[in-house]
Design a protein around this motif. Structure first.
Motif, PDB file in Angstrom:
ATOM      1  N   LEU A  61      14.748   8.911  -1.709  1.00 30.94           N
ATOM      2  CA  LEU A  61      14.133   8.681  -0.407  1.00 30.94           C
ATOM      3  C   LEU A  61      13.051   7.618  -0.540  1.00 30.94           C
ATOM      4  O   LEU A  61      12.162   7.749  -1.391  1.00 30.94           O
ATOM      5  CB  LEU A  61      13.513   9.983   0.118  1.00 30.94           C
ATOM      6  CG  LEU A  61      12.739   9.885   1.433  1.00 30.94           C
ATOM      7  CD1 LEU A  61      13.682   9.580   2.594  1.00 30.94           C
ATOM      8  CD2 LEU A  61      11.979  11.181   1.690  1.00 30.94           C
ATOM      9  N   VAL A  62      13.109   6.570   0.266  1.00 28.71           N
ATOM     10  CA  VAL A  62      12.068   5.544   0.267  1.00 28.71           C
ATOM     11  C   VAL A  62      10.854   6.119   0.981  1.00 28.71           C
ATOM     12  O   VAL A  62      10.939   6.529   2.136  1.00 28.71           O
ATOM     13  CB  VAL A  62      12.553   4.250   0.952  1.00 28.71           C
ATOM     14  CG1 VAL A  62      11.406   3.240   1.066  1.00 28.71           C
ATOM     15  CG2 VAL A  62      13.728   3.650   0.193  1.00 28.71           C
ATOM     16  N   LEU A  63       9.709   6.166   0.290  1.00 28.47           N
ATOM     17  CA  LEU A  63       8.466   6.691   0.853  1.00 28.47           C
ATOM     18  C   LEU A  63       7.607   5.590   1.459  1.00 28.47           C
ATOM     19  O   LEU A  63       6.865   5.819   2.405  1.00 28.47           O
ATOM     20  CB  LEU A  63       7.652   7.412  -0.228  1.00 28.47           C
ATOM     21  CG  LEU A  63       8.324   8.611  -0.872  1.00 28.47           C
ATOM     22  CD1 LEU A  63       7.495   9.102  -2.056  1.00 28.47           C
ATOM     23  CD2 LEU A  63       8.522   9.713   0.153  1.00 28.47           C
ATOM     24  N   MET A  64       7.673   4.400   0.874  1.00 29.34           N
ATOM     25  CA  MET A  64       6.915   3.245   1.365  1.00 29.34           C
ATOM     26  C   MET A  64       7.824   2.029   1.225  1.00 29.34           C
ATOM     27  O   MET A  64       8.315   1.745   0.131  1.00 29.34           O
ATOM     28  CB  MET A  64       5.633   3.061   0.562  1.00 29.34           C
ATOM     29  CG  MET A  64       4.725   1.980   1.062  1.00 29.34           C
ATOM     30  SD  MET A  64       3.139   2.046   0.205  1.00 29.34           S
ATOM     31  CE  MET A  64       2.082   1.380   1.460  1.00 29.34           C
ATOM     32  N   PRO A  65       8.086   1.315   2.316  1.00 27.02           N
ATOM     33  CA  PRO A  65       8.997   0.167   2.257  1.00 27.02           C
ATOM     34  C   PRO A  65       8.376  -0.993   1.478  1.00 27.02           C
ATOM     35  O   PRO A  65       7.211  -0.944   1.071  1.00 27.02           O
ATOM     36  CB  PRO A  65       9.185  -0.197   3.725  1.00 27.02           C
ATOM     37  CG  PRO A  65       7.922   0.251   4.381  1.00 27.02           C
ATOM     38  CD  PRO A  65       7.498   1.500   3.642  1.00 27.02           C
ATOM     39  N   LYS A  66       9.132  -2.025   1.301  1.00 25.32           N
ATOM     40  CA  LYS A  66       8.663  -3.231   0.620  1.00 25.32           C
ATOM     41  C   LYS A  66       7.357  -3.690   1.266  1.00 25.32           C
ATOM     42  O   LYS A  66       7.284  -3.879   2.481  1.00 25.32           O
ATOM     43  CB  LYS A  66       9.729  -4.323   0.729  1.00 25.32           C
ATOM     44  CG  LYS A  66       9.352  -5.607   0.038  1.00 25.32           C
ATOM     45  CD  LYS A  66      10.499  -6.601   0.157  1.00 25.32           C
ATOM     46  CE  LYS A  66      10.145  -7.940  -0.454  1.00 25.32           C
ATOM     47  NZ  LYS A  66      11.272  -8.889  -0.308  1.00 25.32           N
ATOM     48  N   THR A  67       6.329  -3.847   0.436  1.00 22.37           N
ATOM     49  CA  THR A  67       4.983  -4.176   0.902  1.00 22.37           C
ATOM     50  C   THR A  67       4.403  -5.248  -0.010  1.00 22.37           C
ATOM     51  O   THR A  67       4.552  -5.172  -1.230  1.00 22.37           O
ATOM     52  CB  THR A  67       4.081  -2.920   0.847  1.00 22.37           C
ATOM     53  OG1 THR A  67       4.685  -1.884   1.630  1.00 22.37           O
ATOM     54  CG2 THR A  67       2.686  -3.206   1.371  1.00 22.37           C
ATOM     55  N   GLU A  68       3.730  -6.210   0.567  1.00 20.74           N
ATOM     56  CA  GLU A  68       3.113  -7.278  -0.222  1.00 20.74           C
ATOM     57  C   GLU A  68       1.901  -6.743  -0.977  1.00 20.74           C
ATOM     58  O   GLU A  68       1.095  -5.986  -0.439  1.00 20.74           O
ATOM     59  CB  GLU A  68       2.687  -8.428   0.687  1.00 20.74           C
ATOM     60  CG  GLU A  68       2.133  -9.611  -0.085  1.00 20.74           C
ATOM     61  CD  GLU A  68       1.800 -10.802   0.798  1.00 20.74           C
ATOM     62  OE1 GLU A  68       1.242 -11.769   0.267  1.00 20.74           O
ATOM     63  OE2 GLU A  68       2.091 -10.753   2.015  1.00 20.74           O
ATOM     64  N   VAL A  69       1.770  -7.149  -2.238  1.00 16.30           N
ATOM     65  CA  VAL A  69       0.607  -6.801  -3.049  1.00 16.30           C
ATOM     66  C   VAL A  69      -0.477  -7.845  -2.768  1.00 16.30           C
ATOM     67  O   VAL A  69      -0.206  -9.046  -2.835  1.00 16.30           O
ATOM     68  CB  VAL A  69       0.946  -6.798  -4.556  1.00 16.30           C
ATOM     69  CG1 VAL A  69      -0.288  -6.491  -5.390  1.00 16.30           C
ATOM     70  CG2 VAL A  69       2.074  -5.822  -4.853  1.00 16.30           C
TER      71      VAL A  69
END
Length: 131
Positions: free
Chosen positions: A100-108
């Motif tokens: 299960l994806v908890l947090m989608p692709k996010t910029e660092v």
């Protein structure tokens, strides 16, 4: 699934130590290590997730203290697996693999690439990272 294996220079790119009180935890680790940590917000500033980054060379493996809704202290440190160049493809395979994806692709922040978080079939929280 392909029979070829992708070999990466590093298996782990990042680690996170969850905390309930980011200020208290940051003070502890800064005192312990004798080094200043960099504070950042994660993703959407309205959700209140924040971190304090351990100092390291830009090409080295580093990590952070993190205060995040879905990570609770005492549940273990979260590692980020290296997905250089494949983060979107790997994320697309998470549900197919039973995760299960908890947090989608996010910029660092600071130009350090992108990350995402998932829960695996065993209930572990695992991070994915790509430069």
């Amino acid at each position: 699934m392909s029979n070829t294996a992708t070999v990466r220079q590093n298996a782990i790119n990042w680690f996170e130590i969850p905390c309930a009180d980011l200020d208290r935890a940051t003070t502890f680790y800064e005192t312990l290590l004798g080094a200043k940590m960099q504070r950042e917000n994660i993703g959407d500033n309205n959700i209140g997730d924040s971190m304090a980054i351990f100092p390291a060379e830009q090409t080295g493996t580093s990590g952070t203290l993190v205060k995040r809704r879905f990570q609770k202290p005492g549940a273990g440190t979260m590692v980020y697996l290296n997905c250089d160049g494949d983060l979107d493809d790997v994320l697309a395979r998470v549900p197919k693999a039973g995760g299960l994806v908890l947090m989608p692709k996010t910029e660092v922040p600071g130009g350090y690439g992108h990350f995402a978080c998932l829960r695996d079939t065993e209930g572990n929280h695992i991070g994915l990272h790509s430069h």
